[in-house]
Design an enzyme around this catalytic site. Structure first.
Site, PDB file in Angstrom:
ATOM      1  CB  SER A   1      -0.917  -0.064   1.208  1.00  0.00           C
ATOM      2  OG  SER A   1      -1.034   1.113   1.894  1.00  0.00           O
TER       3      SER A   1
ATOM      4  CG  HIS B   1      14.928  15.744  10.406  1.00  0.00           C
ATOM      5  ND1 HIS B   1      15.047  15.355   9.093  1.00  0.00           N
ATOM      6  CD2 HIS B   1      14.718  14.607  11.117  1.00  0.00           C
ATOM      7  CE1 HIS B   1      14.906  14.040   9.014  1.00  0.00           C
ATOM      8  NE2 HIS B   1      14.711  13.573  10.223  1.00  0.00           N
TER       9      HIS B   1
END
Length: 376
Positions: free
Chosen positions: A78, A162
């Protein structure tokens, strides 16, 4: 529609991989992965302490290996997305850095406090959960002066991921990525840079390289999931973090956090129930727009692109701009380009979310752009 997610650093716990070694072939798979990673993933996933597995050189391959082991045990597939566990590690920050989860409090007040202390909102996970990152000294000052109504929880990670502190790694990774051959994904992938649905391997590679030094916007990923009509979410081990966020942000979506192999049958049942052909229930379409977010904190300056029949304006709902210069963000005497690096074609501006001269935070959405139309 069903989506499979994988958690990022900080989700690992001592011994979480032990029950998976009971599955046939898992020990051999992890042994091969250990050789590639240059560390004993079986030991780190079973008997190592929390301090040992918080090192990025261990946590990153450990999380990726765990997700692959669990995913291979499931049938079908998926859409997929996840935290920074899917990113590529490299040496970066030269000074001690870390991350702290900020739980609760008013979001604007939390972001203002993070900025006041020189920190970065490295993860905007959901309403009431933002992760601040920076030097240990900045985090200590932040802990002594927390936002009103918020609780702080230091995370078991080895750096300020990040954020700008990871910038030295981006160049090295981009050089390494130049020799990587990629193909377009066979399933929909959501980028946690801005929640965009990515359909080409080239763009995906560029995004995972650039995002080493850019914030994670899991809140935008969950918004895209809602837009796509996702009806079920599975989180691969070490599971619990992302399903916890989805429980609040995606009410009505069935969720399963796979912690042990005993839950694989339940996961297969969920896949069989919710994995449908696109548009079978009126959903499954990919978003026709993407958000461009700020590369850093600072002052936004427009590239001066407005509607075709109007003078250059900011705040309008139309316009066309070159992909390499939608605008800039001025910070610390330098200008950082706001761009759409995955395309060479001019991009159509749908809506500006900020105005020229506005102060912006790292990772803040700046502009909504139209995706290139097929055949255009």
């Amino acid at each position: 529609m069903l989506i499979i997610t994988a958690p990022g650093q900080g989700a690992q716990t001592p011994g979480f991989l032990a029950p998976w070694l009971e599955l046939p072939g898992v020990a051999e798979r992890l042994g091969a992965a250990s050789e590639l990673a240059g560390c004993d993933l079986i030991r780190f996933g079973t008997t190592a302490s929390a301090d040992e597995i918080k090192d990025t050189a261990v946590a990153q391959p450990l999380l990726v290996a765990a997700a692959i082991v669990a995913a291979s045990a499931l049938s079908g597939g998926s859409g997929g997305s996840g935290g920074s566990g899917g990113d590529v590690p490299a040496d970066a920050a030269a000074e001690p850095t870390g991350m702290t989860a900020v739980l609760g409090g008013d979001q604007e007040a939390v972001l203002a406090a993070i900025a006041r202390h020189g920190l970065t909102p490295a993860n905007v996970n959901a309403a009431g959960q933002i992760v601040a990152a920076g030097t240990l000294a900045e985090l200590e000052a932040f802990a002594a002066d927390p936002p009103s109504g918020a609780r702080l929880r230091p995370l078991q990670v080895a750096g300020a991921f990040h954020t700008r502190h990871m910038a030295p790694a981006v160049t090295a990774l981009r050089d390494a990525a130049a020799d990587v051959t990629v193909t377009d994904p066979a399933m929909t992938l959501l980028s946690d840079a801005d929640g965009a649905a990515v359909t080409t391997g080239k763009e995906w590679l560029e995004r995972i390289v650039a995002q080493v030094a850019a914030p994670v916007r899991w809140d935008l990923c969950m918004q895209t999931m809602a837009d796509l009509g996702v009806t079920a979410l599975i989180e691969l081990p070490p599971a619990g973090t992302l399903t916890g966020l989805a429980r609040r942000a995606l009410p009505g979506v069935a969720q399963l956090a796979i912690k042990t192999p005993e839950q694989l049958d339940a996961a297969r049942d969920l896949i069989a129930e919710h994995l449908v052909e696109p548009d079978a229930h009126g959903h499954g379409h990919l978003p026709e727009w993407r958000l461009i977010v700020s590369p850093t904190s600072g002052t936004f300056r427009s590239g001066g692109y407005g509607g075709a029949d109007s003078p250059p304006v900011i705040g309008g709902s139309r316009g066309v701009a070159p992909p390499d210069l939608l605008g800039t963000v001025a910070a610390r005497g330098a200008e950082h380009t706001v761009a759409a690096p995955w395309t060479l074609e001019p991009v159509e501006i749908i809506e500006w979310l900020v105005e020229d001269g506005d102060p912006v935070s790292e990772g803040q959405p700046l502009v909504r752009i139209q995706l290139p139309r097929e055949g255009a």
